[in-house]
Design a protein around this motif. Structure first.
Motif, mmCIF file in Angstrom:
data_model
loop_
_atom_site.group_PDB
_atom_site.id
_atom_site.type_symbol
_atom_site.label_atom_id
_atom_site.label_comp_id
_atom_site.label_asym_id
_atom_site.label_seq_id
_atom_site.Cartn_x
_atom_site.Cartn_y
_atom_site.Cartn_z
ATOM 1 N N PHE A 184 0.826 -1.198 0.000
ATOM 2 C CA PHE A 184 0.000 0.000 0.000
ATOM 3 C C PHE A 184 0.864 1.252 0.000
ATOM 4 C CE2 PHE A 184 -1.750 3.519 2.446
ATOM 5 C CZ PHE A 184 -2.819 3.870 1.634
ATOM 6 N N SER A 185 1.910 1.265 0.807
ATOM 7 C CA SER A 185 2.782 2.432 0.898
ATOM 8 C C SER A 185 3.435 2.740 -0.439
ATOM 9 C CB SER A 185 3.863 2.208 1.967
ATOM 10 O OG SER A 185 3.270 2.072 3.240
ATOM 11 N N VAL A 186 3.888 1.713 -1.148
ATOM 12 C CA VAL A 186 4.505 1.918 -2.454
ATOM 13 C C VAL A 186 3.476 2.463 -3.444
ATOM 14 C CG1 VAL A 186 5.561 0.752 -4.448
ATOM 15 C CG2 VAL A 186 6.372 0.262 -2.134
ATOM 16 N N ASN A 242 3.808 10.431 -6.493
ATOM 17 C CA ASN A 242 5.163 10.706 -6.975
ATOM 18 C C ASN A 242 5.477 9.829 -8.178
ATOM 19 O OD1 ASN A 242 6.362 12.372 -4.534
ATOM 20 N ND2 ASN A 242 5.277 10.626 -3.656
ATOM 21 N N PRO A 243 4.769 9.994 -9.287
ATOM 22 C CA PRO A 243 5.014 9.145 -10.446
ATOM 23 C C PRO A 243 6.467 9.259 -10.906
ATOM 24 C CG PRO A 243 3.314 10.808 -10.934
ATOM 25 C CD PRO A 243 3.769 11.025 -9.532
ATOM 26 N N GLY A 244 7.037 8.107 -11.253
ATOM 27 C CA GLY A 244 8.414 8.091 -11.742
ATOM 28 C C GLY A 244 9.461 7.983 -10.655
ATOM 29 N N ALA A 245 9.032 7.820 -9.400
ATOM 30 C CA ALA A 245 10.006 7.645 -8.317
ATOM 31 C C ALA A 245 10.856 6.421 -8.613
ATOM 32 C CB ALA A 245 9.292 7.497 -6.977
ATOM 33 N N THR A 246 12.096 6.446 -8.167
ATOM 34 C CA THR A 246 12.999 5.312 -8.392
ATOM 35 C C THR A 246 12.931 4.348 -7.210
ATOM 36 O OG1 THR A 246 14.892 6.365 -7.318
ATOM 37 C CG2 THR A 246 14.595 6.780 -9.708
ATOM 38 N N SER A 247 13.402 3.161 -7.436
ATOM 39 C CA SER A 247 13.471 2.166 -6.356
ATOM 40 C C SER A 247 14.316 2.695 -5.206
ATOM 41 C CB SER A 247 14.073 0.858 -6.873
ATOM 42 O OG SER A 247 13.200 0.249 -7.781
ATOM 43 N N ARG A 248 15.390 3.365 -5.532
ATOM 44 C CA ARG A 248 16.278 3.913 -4.499
ATOM 45 C C ARG A 248 15.517 4.914 -3.632
ATOM 46 N NH1 ARG A 248 22.116 6.145 -5.878
ATOM 47 N NH2 ARG A 248 22.786 4.286 -4.814
ATOM 48 N N GLN A 249 14.746 5.795 -4.260
ATOM 49 C CA GLN A 249 13.965 6.783 -3.505
ATOM 50 C C GLN A 249 12.926 6.104 -2.617
ATOM 51 O OE1 GLN A 249 12.746 8.922 -7.099
ATOM 52 N NE2 GLN A 249 13.459 10.818 -6.117
ATOM 53 N N LEU A 250 12.257 5.119 -3.156
ATOM 54 C CA LEU A 250 11.220 4.420 -2.384
ATOM 55 C C LEU A 250 11.825 3.651 -1.221
ATOM 56 C CD1 LEU A 250 9.069 3.275 -5.410
ATOM 57 C CD2 LEU A 250 8.382 4.941 -3.673
ATOM 58 N N CYS A 251 12.941 2.980 -1.456
ATOM 59 C CA CYS A 251 13.615 2.244 -0.372
ATOM 60 C C CYS A 251 14.012 3.190 0.751
ATOM 61 C CB CYS A 251 14.860 1.525 -0.895
ATOM 62 S SG CYS A 251 14.522 0.031 -1.819
ATOM 63 N N ILE A 253 13.160 0.393 3.501
ATOM 64 C CA ILE A 253 13.096 -1.001 3.065
ATOM 65 C C ILE A 253 14.439 -1.351 2.436
ATOM 66 C CG2 ILE A 253 12.001 -2.648 1.476
ATOM 67 C CD1 ILE A 253 9.445 -1.006 1.675
ATOM 68 N N LEU A 254 14.989 -2.497 2.778
ATOM 69 C CA LEU A 254 16.256 -2.938 2.175
ATOM 70 C C LEU A 254 16.030 -3.294 0.712
ATOM 71 C CD1 LEU A 254 17.572 -5.224 5.049
ATOM 72 C CD2 LEU A 254 18.369 -2.920 4.441
ATOM 73 N N PRO A 255 16.968 -2.897 -0.165
ATOM 74 C CA PRO A 255 16.805 -3.182 -1.597
ATOM 75 C C PRO A 255 16.484 -4.633 -1.945
ATOM 76 C CG PRO A 255 18.568 -1.617 -1.282
ATOM 77 C CD PRO A 255 18.146 -2.074 0.102
ATOM 78 N N PRO A 256 17.133 -5.636 -1.312
ATOM 79 C CA PRO A 256 16.767 -7.015 -1.675
ATOM 80 C C PRO A 256 15.299 -7.350 -1.381
ATOM 81 C CG PRO A 256 18.833 -6.988 -0.468
ATOM 82 C CD PRO A 256 18.259 -5.605 -0.385
ATOM 83 N N ASN A 257 14.755 -6.806 -0.316
ATOM 84 C CA ASN A 257 13.343 -7.027 0.010
ATOM 85 C C ASN A 257 12.440 -6.260 -0.954
ATOM 86 O OD1 ASN A 257 14.268 -8.484 2.214
ATOM 87 N ND2 ASN A 257 14.027 -6.785 3.616
ATOM 88 N N PHE A 258 12.898 -5.110 -1.384
ATOM 89 C CA PHE A 258 12.109 -4.265 -2.269
ATOM 90 C C PHE A 258 11.958 -4.894 -3.649
ATOM 91 C CE2 PHE A 258 11.309 -0.459 -4.876
ATOM 92 C CZ PHE A 258 10.224 0.041 -4.186
ATOM 93 N N VAL A 259 12.986 -5.605 -4.093
ATOM 94 C CA VAL A 259 12.942 -6.255 -5.409
ATOM 95 C C VAL A 259 11.741 -7.197 -5.483
ATOM 96 C CG1 VAL A 259 14.141 -7.916 -6.902
ATOM 97 C CG2 VAL A 259 15.406 -6.024 -5.875
#
Length: 161
Positions: free
Chosen positions: A57-59, A66-75, A80-86
């Motif tokens: 839900f948060s994502v 925030n359309p176009g946000a990057t994974s790095r920004q969201l993490c 959230i740790l990048p491996p979990n975010f993937v």
């Protein structure tokens, strides 16, 4: 004179005497965790029909605003740790809720966007979450609610904000 007991837990099913929880109730972390558990339980119940976790839900909510946000920004924003975010992003992608597009300013980055279905789901679930928050915060005045939010944010927002 004996100290008055302060209890917040009902008696155990076997009619055991409730415990004195005052030592825990004097801790901010304990109170924040108990509130999070109470809110989270209602959240999971209301989001079950949509198949969303709090992180999902948060994502979706962040991408809706925030359309176009990057994974790095969201993490970074959601801690959230990048491996979990993937895995989280892969699941949302499989459901057809997000899509990846080249980032307009950084050729190495990919921007995440909601699909039409993702927008619809984000809008619907945001209404549900606002409604449940209003229900749960019903004991608070508008001023108290703002104060609670502001005080909790002091624990996790950077000083520069």
């Amino acid at each position: 004179m004996p100290r008055a007991r302060k209890t917040s837990t009902p008696p155990a099913p076997n009619n055991a005497e409730p415990l004195d929880t005052s030592v825990l109730e004097g801790l901010i972390g304990y109170n924040a965790r108990r509130a999070a558990i109470a809110i989270g339980g209602v959240f999971f119940e209301r989001m079950a029909p949509y198949g969303l976790t709090q992180a999902d839900f948060s994502v979706l909510a962040l991408l809706a605003h925030n359309p176009g946000a990057t994974s790095r920004q969201l993490c970074a924003t959601l801690d959230i740790l990048p491996p979990n975010f993937v895995n989280l992003i892969a699941a949302l992608d499989r459901r057809g809720l997000i899509e990846r597009r080249p980032h307009p300013r950084d050729g190495r980055a990919v921007g995440l966007h909601l699909t039409e279905a993702g927008h619809a789901l984000a809008q619907e679930t945001e209404k549900v979450v606002v409604e449940l928050e209003n229900e749960l915060a019903g004991r608070l005045t508008a001023r108290e609610r703002t104060t609670v939010q502001r005080l909790l944010q002091k624990f996790y927002l950077r000083a520069e904000r």
